[in-house]
Design an enzyme around this catalytic site. Structure first.
Site, PDB file in Angstrom:
ATOM      1  N   GLY A 103     -17.010  -2.991  -2.757  1.00 24.95           N
ATOM      2  CA  GLY A 103     -17.671  -2.172  -1.758  1.00 24.95           C
ATOM      3  C   GLY A 103     -17.999  -0.789  -2.281  1.00 24.95           C
ATOM      4  N   GLY A 143      -8.128   3.071  -7.960  1.00 22.02           N
ATOM      5  CA  GLY A 143      -7.505   1.812  -7.581  1.00 22.02           C
ATOM      6  C   GLY A 143      -6.873   1.122  -8.765  1.00 22.02           C
ATOM      7  N   TYR A 156       0.842  -1.198   0.000  1.00 23.06           N
ATOM      8  CA  TYR A 156       0.000   0.000   0.000  1.00 23.06           C
ATOM      9  C   TYR A 156       0.874   1.245   0.000  1.00 23.06           C
ATOM     10  CZ  TYR A 156      -4.146   2.821   0.785  1.00 23.06           C
ATOM     11  OH  TYR A 156      -5.160   3.731   0.644  1.00 23.06           O
ATOM     12  N   ARG A 212     -16.095  -8.448 -13.523  1.00 25.22           N
ATOM     13  CA  ARG A 212     -15.095  -9.301 -14.172  1.00 25.22           C
ATOM     14  C   ARG A 212     -15.483 -10.772 -14.233  1.00 25.22           C
ATOM     15  NH1 ARG A 212      -9.409  -7.538 -11.570  1.00 25.22           N
ATOM     16  NH2 ARG A 212     -10.628  -7.409  -9.634  1.00 25.22           N
TER      17      ARG A 212
END
Length: 330
Positions: free
Chosen positions: A153, A239, A53, A174
């Site tokens: 989410g 993202g 991250y 997907r």
């Protein structure tokens, strides 16, 4: 009392974290002891355990960046939400625990009668979805938006928030098994990603103007999203589930004037006045309390089951969020 502690990082996230006991802490002035009611495991939490991250806390650390709890004790001469009040925990405090010590002034009171599991996800995904819809393109009732990772989410909240505003959504997933769940949340069009995506979107929407694309995947998925958009549209990327950099061709950028912009919620929290932050969170909490905003939950685990919980959250195919829900004392 238990907390999920990790002292290192590695490629298998569940291997680096353990549930360890701790004693009931003594509170200082300004502090509150809060019993955690629920705390989600987000993709960013898993990436934090693997070291991938963008921002990593110093070690050792307790996992979990968001959650809700109930105040059980206030420190001496401390003002804040009263004992018994359900509160939103400060972001990044380490919420995968039975109890946390938090600055009382940073606790935000929430409706006591709302579902704590749904409230536990208030800090990250709902505001991300709301800001993606609000801050990039001026949208009006009847407009169209397209997003990928629509069963995530953020994706589930975006579908619901768009519908509340009368905005229609094209939702790209997907895998075929994710289609029904997104439709059940109110997605107007749900399609499985593929090379002919633009043509299928055109057919499904009647060649509607689509001015905003929301991208959580990156790589070639960004390119396919761009091809679905109208001239002068914007892609908001938040993202990179593919692990790849966003790809957009010169044709889209130059000749069709497609703009690619990024969004990071942590930065928004850092630069936004606290009153504006609390106003948005309050609005979203109200919608959750009214049952107008929710997201599917696949499974809940006690803190003692943290390894199983991380394994489930890191799995490639899920039907909802994975939550830590500590066992409550009798």
């Amino acid at each position: 009392m238990l907390k999920a502690l990790y002292a290192g990082r590695g490629p298998v996230p569940q291997d680096v974290i353990d549930a360890v006991p701790f004693d009931r802490p003594s509170l200082m002035q300004g502090q509150a002891l809060v019993a955690v009611l629920a705390a989600p495991i987000n993709p960013s939490d898993v990436l934090t355990l693997t070291g991938e991250y963008g921002i990593l806390p110093p070690l050792p650390a307790v996992g979990g960046n968001e959650g809700v709890g109930r105040v059980v004790e206030l420190g001496p001469d401390t003002h804040g939400p009263g004992v018994g009040q359900v509160v939103l925990l400060p972001a990044g405090i380490g919420t995968w625990a039975t109890h946390v010590v938090a600055p009382a002034a940073q606790l935000i009171a929430l409706p006591n009668n709302a579902d704590p599991q749904q409230l536990s996800m208030l800090t990250v995904n709902p505001p991300t979805a709301a800001l993606l819809l609000r801050d990039f393109v001026s949208l009006h009732s009847g407009d169209w938006v397209i997003q990928n990772s629509a069963n995530s989410g953020v994706g589930s909240y975006l579908v619901q928030l768009a519908a509340l505003r009368g905005v229609k959504t094209v939702n790209v997933v997907r895998r075929e098994s994710a289609v029904a769940g997104v439709k059940a949340l109110g997605g107007d069009v749900v399609l499985v990603d593929g090379e002919d995506l633009a043509e299928r979107v055109k057919d499904a929407t009647g060649a509607a103007v689509i001015g905003l694309g929301v991208d959580a995947v990156g790589g070639s998925a960004t390119m396919r999203l761009a091809a679905c958009l109208s001239e002068g549209a914007t892609i908001a990327n938040y993202g990179a589930l593919s692990g790849e950099a966003c790809m957009v061709s010169p044709r889209e950028l130059i000749f069709r004037d497609i703009a690619l912009k990024g969004f990071w919620l942590a930065r928004w929290y850092r630069i936004t006045p606290p009153a504006e932050v609390q106003a948005l969170l309050g609005e979203l909490a109200g919608l959750i309390a009214q049952g107008k905003l929710h997201t599917p939950i696949q499974a809940t685990y006690d803190v003692a089951q943290i390894k199983q919980a991380i394994t489930a959250a890191a799995a490639g195919e899920r039907s909802g969020k994975v939550l830590i829900v500590p066992k409550q004392e009798a």
